[in-house]
Design a protein around this motif. Structure first.
Motif, PDB file in Angstrom:
ATOM      1  N   LYS A 174     -15.267  -3.029  -3.876  1.00 49.74           N
ATOM      2  CA  LYS A 174     -14.298  -3.321  -5.404  1.00 49.74           C
ATOM      3  C   LYS A 174     -13.046  -2.919  -5.110  1.00 49.74           C
ATOM      4  O   LYS A 174     -12.734  -1.744  -4.742  1.00 49.74           O
ATOM      5  N   ARG A 175     -12.167  -3.759  -5.759  1.00 47.52           N
ATOM      6  CA  ARG A 175     -10.598  -3.407  -5.468  1.00 47.52           C
ATOM      7  C   ARG A 175     -10.073  -2.675  -6.862  1.00 47.52           C
ATOM      8  O   ARG A 175     -10.353  -3.488  -7.773  1.00 47.52           O
ATOM      9  N   VAL A 176      -9.380  -1.925  -6.574  1.00 47.38           N
ATOM     10  CA  VAL A 176      -8.774  -1.201  -8.032  1.00 47.38           C
ATOM     11  C   VAL A 176      -7.315  -1.311  -7.755  1.00 47.38           C
ATOM     12  O   VAL A 176      -6.669  -0.753  -6.727  1.00 47.38           O
ATOM     13  N   ALA A 177      -6.715  -1.513  -8.717  1.00 52.25           N
ATOM     14  CA  ALA A 177      -5.093  -1.625  -8.597  1.00 52.25           C
ATOM     15  C   ALA A 177      -4.553  -0.172  -8.504  1.00 52.25           C
ATOM     16  O   ALA A 177      -5.159   0.846  -9.332  1.00 52.25           O
ATOM     17  N   LEU A 178      -3.563   0.351  -7.870  1.00 52.55           N
ATOM     18  CA  LEU A 178      -3.198   1.434  -7.633  1.00 52.55           C
ATOM     19  C   LEU A 178      -1.558   1.696  -8.678  1.00 52.55           C
ATOM     20  O   LEU A 178      -1.007   0.429  -9.093  1.00 52.55           O
ATOM     21  N   SER A 179      -1.691   2.824  -9.048  1.00 53.69           N
ATOM     22  CA  SER A 179      -0.438   3.210  -9.860  1.00 53.69           C
ATOM     23  C   SER A 179       0.477   3.932  -9.156  1.00 53.69           C
ATOM     24  O   SER A 179       1.731   3.526  -8.837  1.00 53.69           O
ATOM     25  N   HIS A 180       0.044   5.128  -8.656  1.00 54.31           N
ATOM     26  CA  HIS A 180       0.916   6.079  -8.098  1.00 54.31           C
ATOM     27  C   HIS A 180       1.356   5.650  -6.853  1.00 54.31           C
ATOM     28  O   HIS A 180       2.616   5.779  -6.501  1.00 54.31           O
ATOM     29  N   PHE A 181       0.691   4.822  -5.952  1.00 60.93           N
ATOM     30  CA  PHE A 181       1.111   4.542  -4.527  1.00 60.93           C
ATOM     31  C   PHE A 181       1.723   2.996  -4.737  1.00 60.93           C
ATOM     32  O   PHE A 181       2.313   2.510  -3.608  1.00 60.93           O
ATOM     33  N   ASN A 182       1.678   2.546  -5.953  1.00 60.99           N
ATOM     34  CA  ASN A 182       2.071   1.224  -6.156  1.00 60.99           C
ATOM     35  C   ASN A 182       3.609   0.756  -5.567  1.00 60.99           C
ATOM     36  O   ASN A 182       3.965  -0.247  -4.804  1.00 60.99           O
ATOM     37  N   LYS A 183       4.402   1.484  -6.104  1.00 60.49           N
ATOM     38  CA  LYS A 183       5.960   1.372  -5.955  1.00 60.49           C
ATOM     39  C   LYS A 183       6.251   1.723  -4.370  1.00 60.49           C
ATOM     40  O   LYS A 183       7.104   1.099  -3.956  1.00 60.49           O
ATOM     41  N   LYS A 184       5.503   2.726  -3.776  1.00 65.16           N
ATOM     42  CA  LYS A 184       6.050   3.080  -2.501  1.00 65.16           C
ATOM     43  C   LYS A 184       5.600   1.871  -1.541  1.00 65.16           C
ATOM     44  O   LYS A 184       6.249   1.324  -0.657  1.00 65.16           O
ATOM     45  N   SER A 185       4.579   1.454  -1.999  1.00 63.28           N
ATOM     46  CA  SER A 185       3.850   0.224  -0.846  1.00 63.28           C
ATOM     47  C   SER A 185       4.561  -1.010  -0.885  1.00 63.28           C
ATOM     48  O   SER A 185       5.010  -1.541   0.031  1.00 63.28           O
ATOM     49  N   LYS A 186       5.008  -1.312  -2.366  1.00 59.29           N
ATOM     50  CA  LYS A 186       5.939  -2.482  -2.255  1.00 59.29           C
ATOM     51  C   LYS A 186       7.362  -2.141  -1.743  1.00 59.29           C
ATOM     52  O   LYS A 186       8.015  -3.116  -1.133  1.00 59.29           O
ATOM     53  N   GLY A 187       7.907  -0.947  -1.605  1.00 59.81           N
ATOM     54  CA  GLY A 187       9.020  -0.661  -0.917  1.00 59.81           C
ATOM     55  C   GLY A 187       8.955  -0.562   0.549  1.00 59.81           C
ATOM     56  O   GLY A 187       9.815  -1.318   1.106  1.00 59.81           O
ATOM     57  N   LEU A 188       7.755  -0.230   0.862  1.00 60.67           N
ATOM     58  CA  LEU A 188       7.677  -0.148   2.435  1.00 60.67           C
ATOM     59  C   LEU A 188       7.279  -1.746   3.092  1.00 60.67           C
ATOM     60  O   LEU A 188       7.880  -2.086   4.293  1.00 60.67           O
ATOM     61  N   PHE A 189       6.541  -2.498   2.217  1.00 63.96           N
ATOM     62  CA  PHE A 189       6.564  -3.785   2.552  1.00 63.96           C
ATOM     63  C   PHE A 189       7.624  -4.790   2.547  1.00 63.96           C
ATOM     64  O   PHE A 189       7.914  -5.526   3.399  1.00 63.96           O
ATOM     65  N   THR A 190       8.405  -4.533   1.461  1.00 67.77           N
ATOM     66  CA  THR A 190       9.786  -5.283   1.363  1.00 67.77           C
ATOM     67  C   THR A 190      10.855  -4.795   2.728  1.00 67.77           C
ATOM     68  O   THR A 190      11.336  -5.685   3.311  1.00 67.77           O
ATOM     69  N   ARG A 191      10.619  -3.296   2.937  1.00 67.99           N
ATOM     70  CA  ARG A 191      11.559  -3.016   4.145  1.00 67.99           C
ATOM     71  C   ARG A 191      11.047  -3.699   5.411  1.00 67.99           C
ATOM     72  O   ARG A 191      11.945  -4.115   6.174  1.00 67.99           O
ATOM     73  N   ALA A 192       9.839  -3.781   5.435  1.00 66.97           N
ATOM     74  CA  ALA A 192       9.428  -4.560   6.617  1.00 66.97           C
ATOM     75  C   ALA A 192       9.473  -6.006   6.894  1.00 66.97           C
ATOM     76  O   ALA A 192       9.945  -6.483   7.890  1.00 66.97           O
TER      77      ALA A 192
END
Length: 249
Positions: free
Chosen positions: A191-209
């Motif tokens: 089951k997949r659950v949306a993240l809150s705390h790590f949400n922004k960090k992951s988006k930043g790292l993904f965009t950086r890549a």
């Protein structure tokens, strides 16, 4: 491909003091009039400190934000990608980019500001305080921005990868050829659950890549294939959505 990012409430001070906000140099020139209207209202609001505090939802320790808004038209400016701070933009880490990466980011990254609407990553902006839920007298932001921002985004070609929060996505709909990215974690039961705390960090790292790779993906399939090779688990989610699956740790 265009990457749509949310802004950050926190902004870096400073910039080029020789240059002030120039409406004609901002991306999406069709938004000049609505930008000027909101900015004028925010500057007028800044003449009343208590009203600004209520409208912006800030504490007494954040009254410097009112002064920032008062000086919007004369304050120093810097590229949006450098102006915004916070978890997402720390992950993006514009300060470490090469000149080629900066150029690519300026061509492909759009930040959706509550004050300026969609702006290019290289657009020169002052520090300001305005969020999607700020209460500017006479300017309900969702109503003010939704139609004109949707039209501006619709005029962009290619794939749009929407990394905005749901609140900022309500200020303007991405183009038809878009995919909304959600950061999720998968439990032992799948089951997949949306993240809150790590949400922004992951988006930043993904965009950086994405910026580092410098690839203009024209389809979701191309993006998903690249992500796997780049060490990300990016999968199709609900219709029109992609799931960036990360460890909840």
């Amino acid at each position: 491909m265009i990457v749509l990012l949310p802004p950050s409430e926190t902004k870096r001070d400073g910039g080029d003091a020789r240059v002030a906000l120039d409406w004609q140099r901002l991306s999406f020139p069709s938004l000049t009039s609505p930008r000027q209207a909101v900015t004028s209202a925010v500057i007028e609001l800044a003449s009343d400190t208590e009203a600004s505090q209520r409208a912006l939802g800030i504490s007494a320790k954040q009254l410097f934000e009112v002064e920032r808004n008062r000086m919007l038209l004369t304050a120093p400016v810097m590229p949006a990608l450098e102006r915004y701070t916070g978890v997402l933009f720390d992950g993006l880490d514009a300060s470490s980019m090469t000149s080629d990466e900066v150029a690519f980011a300026h061509e492909t990254v759009v930040v959706h500001s509550a004050l300026f609407g969609p702006i290019g990553a290289g657009d020169l902006i002052p520090a300001y305080r305005l969020s999607h839920n700020s209460k500017v007298p006479g300017f309900p932001l969702k109503k003010h921005w939704r139609g004109v921002a949707t039209q501006a985004l619709s005029e962009l070609g290619g794939l749009q990868l929407d990394l905005r929060s749901e609140a900022y996505a309500q200020l303007g709909t991405a183009a038809e050829n878009s995919a909304y990215l959600r950061v999720v974690t998968a439990g032992a039961d799948g089951k997949r659950v949306a993240l809150s705390h790590f949400n922004k960090k992951s988006k930043g790292l993904f965009t950086r890549a994405l910026v580092r790779a410098g690839i203009r993906h024209e389809s979701v399939d191309s993006l998903v294939a690249w992500a796997g090779d780049a060490g990300f688990r990016l999968e199709h989610g609900a219709p029109g959505e992609l799931d960036l699956v990360v460890d909840n740790a």
